[in-house]
Design a protein around this motif. Structure first.
Motif, PDB file in Angstrom:
ATOM      1  N   ASP A 153      57.476  10.985   3.011  1.00 10.94           N
ATOM      2  CA  ASP A 153      58.839  11.240   3.446  1.00 10.94           C
ATOM      3  C   ASP A 153      59.114  12.739   3.462  1.00 10.94           C
ATOM      4  N   ILE A 154      58.087  13.490   3.777  1.00 15.09           N
ATOM      5  CA  ILE A 154      58.285  14.931   3.805  1.00 15.09           C
ATOM      6  C   ILE A 154      59.145  15.298   5.004  1.00 15.09           C
ATOM      7  N   LYS A 155      60.142  16.091   4.741  1.00 16.88           N
ATOM      8  CA  LYS A 155      61.014  16.513   5.842  1.00 16.88           C
ATOM      9  C   LYS A 155      60.470  17.811   6.440  1.00 16.88           C
ATOM     10  N   PHE A 156      59.528  17.644   7.302  1.00 23.51           N
ATOM     11  CA  PHE A 156      59.063  18.847   7.985  1.00 23.51           C
ATOM     12  C   PHE A 156      60.100  19.221   9.022  1.00 23.51           C
ATOM     13  N   SER A 157      60.548  20.445   8.968  1.00 19.92           N
ATOM     14  CA  SER A 157      61.408  20.856  10.068  1.00 19.92           C
ATOM     15  C   SER A 157      60.499  21.037  11.274  1.00 19.92           C
ATOM     16  N   SER A 158      60.969  20.626  12.406  1.00 18.54           N
ATOM     17  CA  SER A 158      60.148  20.749  13.612  1.00 18.54           C
ATOM     18  C   SER A 158      59.933  22.228  13.920  1.00 18.54           C
ATOM     19  N   SER A 159      58.774  22.529  14.471  1.00 16.56           N
ATOM     20  CA  SER A 159      58.468  23.927  14.796  1.00 16.56           C
ATOM     21  C   SER A 159      59.254  24.356  16.015  1.00 16.56           C
ATOM     22  N   GLU A 160      60.464  24.709  15.792  1.00 13.99           N
ATOM     23  CA  GLU A 160      61.298  25.079  16.927  1.00 13.99           C
ATOM     24  C   GLU A 160      61.079  26.529  17.302  1.00 13.99           C
ATOM     25  N   CYS A 161      61.258  26.755  18.552  1.00 13.75           N
ATOM     26  CA  CYS A 161      61.151  28.109  19.050  1.00 13.75           C
ATOM     27  C   CYS A 161      62.368  28.886  18.579  1.00 13.75           C
ATOM     28  N   ALA A 162      62.115  30.074  18.111  1.00 18.01           N
ATOM     29  CA  ALA A 162      63.205  30.868  17.557  1.00 18.01           C
ATOM     30  C   ALA A 162      63.894  31.752  18.585  1.00 18.01           C
ATOM     31  N   LEU A 163      63.635  31.500  19.863  1.00 21.76           N
ATOM     32  CA  LEU A 163      64.306  32.298  20.886  1.00 21.76           C
ATOM     33  C   LEU A 163      65.814  32.211  20.689  1.00 21.76           C
TER      34      LEU A 163
ATOM     35  N   GLN B 160      54.780  16.662  15.923  1.00 21.15           N
ATOM     36  CA  GLN B 160      54.406  17.394  17.127  1.00 21.15           C
ATOM     37  C   GLN B 160      55.228  18.678  17.193  1.00 21.15           C
ATOM     38  N   MET B 161      54.550  19.790  17.505  1.00 21.19           N
ATOM     39  CA  MET B 161      55.264  21.053  17.633  1.00 21.19           C
ATOM     40  C   MET B 161      56.116  21.048  18.903  1.00 21.19           C
ATOM     41  N   ALA B 162      57.260  21.677  18.831  1.00 18.58           N
ATOM     42  CA  ALA B 162      58.127  21.784  20.010  1.00 18.58           C
ATOM     43  C   ALA B 162      57.802  23.063  20.775  1.00 18.58           C
ATOM     44  N   PHE B 163      58.001  23.032  22.091  1.00 23.76           N
ATOM     45  CA  PHE B 163      57.729  24.218  22.919  1.00 23.76           C
ATOM     46  C   PHE B 163      58.921  24.541  23.813  1.00 23.76           C
TER      47      PHE B 163
ATOM     48  N   PRO C 162      43.279  11.688  10.737  1.00 19.63           N
ATOM     49  CA  PRO C 162      42.925  10.343  10.256  1.00 19.63           C
ATOM     50  C   PRO C 162      44.137   9.400  10.257  1.00 19.63           C
ATOM     51  N   ALA C 163      45.314   9.988  10.262  1.00 20.01           N
ATOM     52  CA  ALA C 163      46.511   9.141  10.193  1.00 20.01           C
ATOM     53  C   ALA C 163      46.694   8.281  11.430  1.00 20.01           C
ATOM     54  N   ASP C 164      46.245   8.765  12.564  1.00 22.63           N
ATOM     55  CA  ASP C 164      46.430   7.942  13.762  1.00 22.63           C
ATOM     56  C   ASP C 164      45.218   7.910  14.678  1.00 22.63           C
ATOM     57  N   GLY C 165      44.156   8.619  14.283  1.00 19.10           N
ATOM     58  CA  GLY C 165      42.923   8.537  15.061  1.00 19.10           C
ATOM     59  C   GLY C 165      42.913   9.375  16.323  1.00 19.10           C
ATOM     60  N   ASP C 166      43.980  10.094  16.575  1.00 21.68           N
ATOM     61  CA  ASP C 166      43.999  11.003  17.724  1.00 21.68           C
ATOM     62  C   ASP C 166      43.742  12.433  17.251  1.00 21.68           C
ATOM     63  N   ARG C 167      43.351  13.266  18.177  1.00 26.08           N
ATOM     64  CA  ARG C 167      43.154  14.661  17.798  1.00 26.08           C
ATOM     65  C   ARG C 167      44.478  15.278  17.358  1.00 26.08           C
ATOM     66  N   TYR C 168      44.363  16.191  16.421  1.00 34.85           N
ATOM     67  CA  TYR C 168      45.575  16.890  15.989  1.00 34.85           C
ATOM     68  C   TYR C 168      46.238  17.612  17.171  1.00 34.85           C
ATOM     69  N   ALA C 169      45.452  18.330  17.919  1.00 34.04           N
ATOM     70  CA  ALA C 169      46.020  19.192  18.991  1.00 34.04           C
ATOM     71  C   ALA C 169      47.199  19.980  18.422  1.00 34.04           C
ATOM     72  N   THR C 170      48.350  19.955  19.088  1.00 38.12           N
ATOM     73  CA  THR C 170      49.491  20.733  18.572  1.00 38.12           C
ATOM     74  C   THR C 170      50.350  19.923  17.596  1.00 38.12           C
ATOM     75  N   ARG C 171      49.751  18.907  17.055  1.00 41.42           N
ATOM     76  CA  ARG C 171      50.369  18.257  15.897  1.00 41.42           C
ATOM     77  C   ARG C 171      49.713  18.813  14.634  1.00 41.42           C
ATOM     78  N   PHE C 172      48.807  19.756  14.827  1.00 39.14           N
ATOM     79  CA  PHE C 172      48.212  20.445  13.684  1.00 39.14           C
ATOM     80  C   PHE C 172      49.296  21.300  13.043  1.00 39.14           C
TER      81      PHE C 172
END
Lengths: 506, 506
Positions: free
Chosen positions: B390-400, A53-56, B185-195
């Motif tokens: 086991d992919i280490k996705f860094s979370s999409s953090e805000c760069a503020l 999940q993307m962070a906001f 498909p991994a969990d059956g929910d819409r991607y939404a902002t997990r895209f």
């Protein structure tokens, strides 16, 4: 905040419909590659999404800000302006406005520097941009640096050893002058969106009372302003031609143009869409800080220019080690975010709306000004007539057409050429004055063709009326080699603006 | 909607404080003039405001729309795309993305016109702009006019008597291709902002599967696109240099620039601030139609240009007989309002955010592309390795930044010149191809210097590498005398765009 739990029948149906469709491409089948196999394995764990999940954090911050405002403050900065830091001039005469409204009385906050001489001939009036206060420079009432601190002072471009310099907060504003956040004496409630539509000419007619009635100045030595101040400076010359010696308009125009209206329209719509704006009645509750922030971010784009940003920010991200995000991410985004954040409680939202609208409406064309005068005089006549308080203000209705807009060229009521000549005629009135017009090539909000238009029309009129060969109209244009600061050049490149101003003041 | 009744202690205190101040200028005293006397008389009637409350029919309309959507629909238009109106290509292989995310599989909606010849050598791939569907032209599945209807067809600029023309909906979109509104498909929910965050190069790598695996096309005859499609066309040439004969990029660029990022930033922020956006999880509730509308209004400003609006709208008000209003009022405002309204349920809000972000991130510089490749290959390797999933996705953090932004020149990590050379090196890879670059002088979103940059860097590279004297790079620029339609010229001035395209295709 969340509406996720609102599930009315139609929406529920929609959810089912689209889900059926979207799922169709994602049915799981045996996959041939190693990677696919890994996915198949992974998705056996239920509710383990493919990606995180993307962070906001930018939204988290905003919500925290709302909560803090509800709990603790801080109070919006504009409400902190006290009478101890500005002078207040009160006019207890009503003022009748260009579009039919009126104020039963008003006050103007002002500050001054230097000393008015014995014959009151050395006064210079500074007009401000949209959101500025009267605090152009530090003084005994307020030691903080002003917005034109280095421009004004002993020996500076506006030399306070020679001139008596005055700056006001415009009516409609929130820094001590009467505006939408003020109380309507008629019913004791705040004006809010019962404040009448203002024009830039209304602003200068209010200032004129301060200058003539309070200071007893019969003729300003000079009227100067940049941005909306550049509009006001011309408006002052048009309204009170014989009461100003020299006119300076920097990065201004004689009439707004569609791109600038479009950009301000978006700022207003965004602000008005903040639920906390509440149609203008937010003074006793949470102010629309989100709408204000967004609005200022859009405005900031118009204040600066491409070339500066290209050099300063380029396309660098604020922190390239992080994943890209939908929250601010590029340097330019963090800059805009900060500009919005800084402003969101500095200024009153309703003041922003009314003054922004006044800028859209700015139009010194003869037809437009004649109509405004007729409206004003009509209001006043009805007001002083027998049927007291019987002004028929038409309600400020939205002009959205009932029929949807279709892509077609509009049918002009007057031709492009007629419109231009109408504007020239409007400027004719002060074509005999000494006027200095300054434009900046990198300005996208008040592009250089607008300043060229002012000079051209004034010169043409001067020649046409046999006043002069146009020498009384000075035109200065700063190229991109000199300033890349766009519309904000008047705040940032003081020397390039100041030198021609000093020369012109003589 | 209303927050007027939220009255926490700090806000209440603020209200009292500011009221005390604002009232000070409005204390009633005997007034000397007739007009003042009239006011004094009028205000004896309690709660009779000086001016009428302003009306807000634009906000009334919006609220009615929300209510109607909750009660009845209509369903958002994008959800109505059925499989009957487009072809769907499904890839069950995962796709690894430039910024570290992946899709376990995906589908692409596409449409085609003309016939693929026996040696599959006559295929032309059309890339779309941000919000377009695959429906570039009417066909047997869908009779409605397409967005490039008159550009494509027998004997037209893209001649379907000669070429097999394909157009897709990009991944990330909502017109049948996998995007945030699709189900994970991994969990059956819409991607939404997990895209996952997408790039323009990711989009073309998805398209490439359709072209190579589904159609068996080893080499496109041409790749063509305008706006984001112009970005994609270059990206395709960079990713699959040997698999495309001719490259056409119209009103595109090789790298985004700060003004365009700033304008898209505002669009995203405005949309994300609509409470109904709900951090992307709105599919089962009220869609963020207000945020979408506002976002589209801002976008519309960037799609058209000053000179056209000056002629078309000028500063005419939609209905000059009415009072000016804060709701849309000038012709230009009603135009923007209508453009926003038309779009607000046509497109998926999350798709807009992700694709808009992909445009910001577009950067064909060598360093940037090398890094993306490394990230992708790393993800894939980890994916197929022992530690599955086991992919280490860094979370999409805000760069503020934690520290507030201060006004200072940034310290560049690389110089302006190095950045430019990096971009030239990125384009070098396809400097030997036949490339046509078209720019439009009145475009403010993709200004002509960006197209000149593409041509210049390709030509320099061709010469530097001893490939040619640069003759394989054709450059066409349409001046303001030819088109005043700005960025939208490719949709509106078909003949001026089409003629050089036809000549180039040969």
């Amino acid at each position: 905040m969340s509406t996720a739990h609102i599930m009315k029948p139609a929406i529920r149906r929609l959810a089912v419909l689209t889900r059926n469709f979207s799922t169709s491409g994602a049915v799981l089948r045996p996959r041939p590659t190693q990677a696919s196999a890994a996915i198949s394995a992974s998705i056996r764990t239920p509710r383990h999404a493919s990606n995180p999940q993307m962070a906001f954090p930018c939204l988290d911050k905003r919500e925290q800000k709302s909560q803090a405002l509800l709990n603790e403050g801080p109070e919006p900065a504009y409400s902190k302006i006290g009478r101890e830091s500005v002078h207040i001039y009160k006019s207890e005469e009503p003022i009748f406005l260009d579009y039919g409204g009126f104020l039963p009385g008003f006050q103007i906050a002002y500050e001054s520097w230097g000393i008015l001489n014995a014959d009151a001939s050395n006064a210079i009036l500074i007009h401000t941009g949209l959101s500025a206060s009267s605090h152009a420079k530090s003084n005994s009432l307020n030691q903080k640096s002003g917005w034109w601190e280095e421009f004004i002072g002993p020996g500076k471009y506006l030399d306070t050893d020679r001139y008596f310099v005055v700056c006001t907060n415009v009516i409609g504003g929130c820094y001590g002058s009467t505006g939408p956040s003020s109380v309507d004496p008629a019913d004791g409630d705040r004006y809010a969106t019962r404040f009448p539509i203002l024009s830039v000419n209304d602003m200068v007619r209010a200032q004129h009372r301060l200058i003539s009635q309070h200071f007893g100045v019969k003729k300003l030595y000079a009227s100067i302003g940049a941005s909306m101040g550049g509009m006001q400076s011309l408006a002052y010359a048009q309204e009170f031609t014989d009461e100003v010696e020299k006119v300076i308009s920097i990065s201004g125009c004689a009439k707004s143009h569609p791109y600038s209206i479009a950009m301000r329209h978006c700022q207003r719509q965004v602000l008005m869409s903040d639920p906390n704006w509440n149609r203008g009645f937010y003074y006793d509750s949470l102010p629309p800080h989100t709408g204000m922030k967004l609005s200022r971010e859009i405005a900031t784009i118009t204040y600066r220019s491409g070339p500066e940003w290209e050099t300063r920010f380029g396309t660098e991200r604020a922190d390239p080690s992080k994943q890209p995000a939908l929250c601010p991410d590029f340097l330019i985004e963090t800059y805009l975010d900060h500009q919005g954040e800084k402003f969101c409680l500095e200024y009153d939202a309703n003041s922003l709306l009314y003054i922004s609208k006044a800028m859209d409406l700015f139009n010194l064309s003869k037809t437009n000004r004649d109509k405004a005068e007729e409206t004003r005089l009509g209001s006043e006549a009805r007001f002083t007539g027998e049927s007291t308080r019987d002004i028929k203000f038409s309600s400020s209705e939205c002009a959205l057409p009932n029929e949807p807009y279709t892509e077609k060229p509009r049918r002009r009521v007057v031709s492009f050429e007629e419109e231009k000549d109408d504007l020239r005629q409007g400027l004719e009135k002060f074509a005999h004055k000494d006027v200095l017009v300054i434009g900046v090539e990198s300005d996208i909000l008040f592009p250089v063709w607008q300043q060229r238009e002012i000079s051209q029309f004034l010169k043409e009129s001067a020649k046409k009326l046999g006043i002069s060969n146009g020498d009384n109209i000075r035109h200065v244009e700063l190229g991109e080699d000199i300033s890349m600061y766009g519309h904000d050049t008047f705040l940032l490149s003081l020397d390039y603006i100041g030198q021609p101003v000093r020369d012109f003041l003589g």
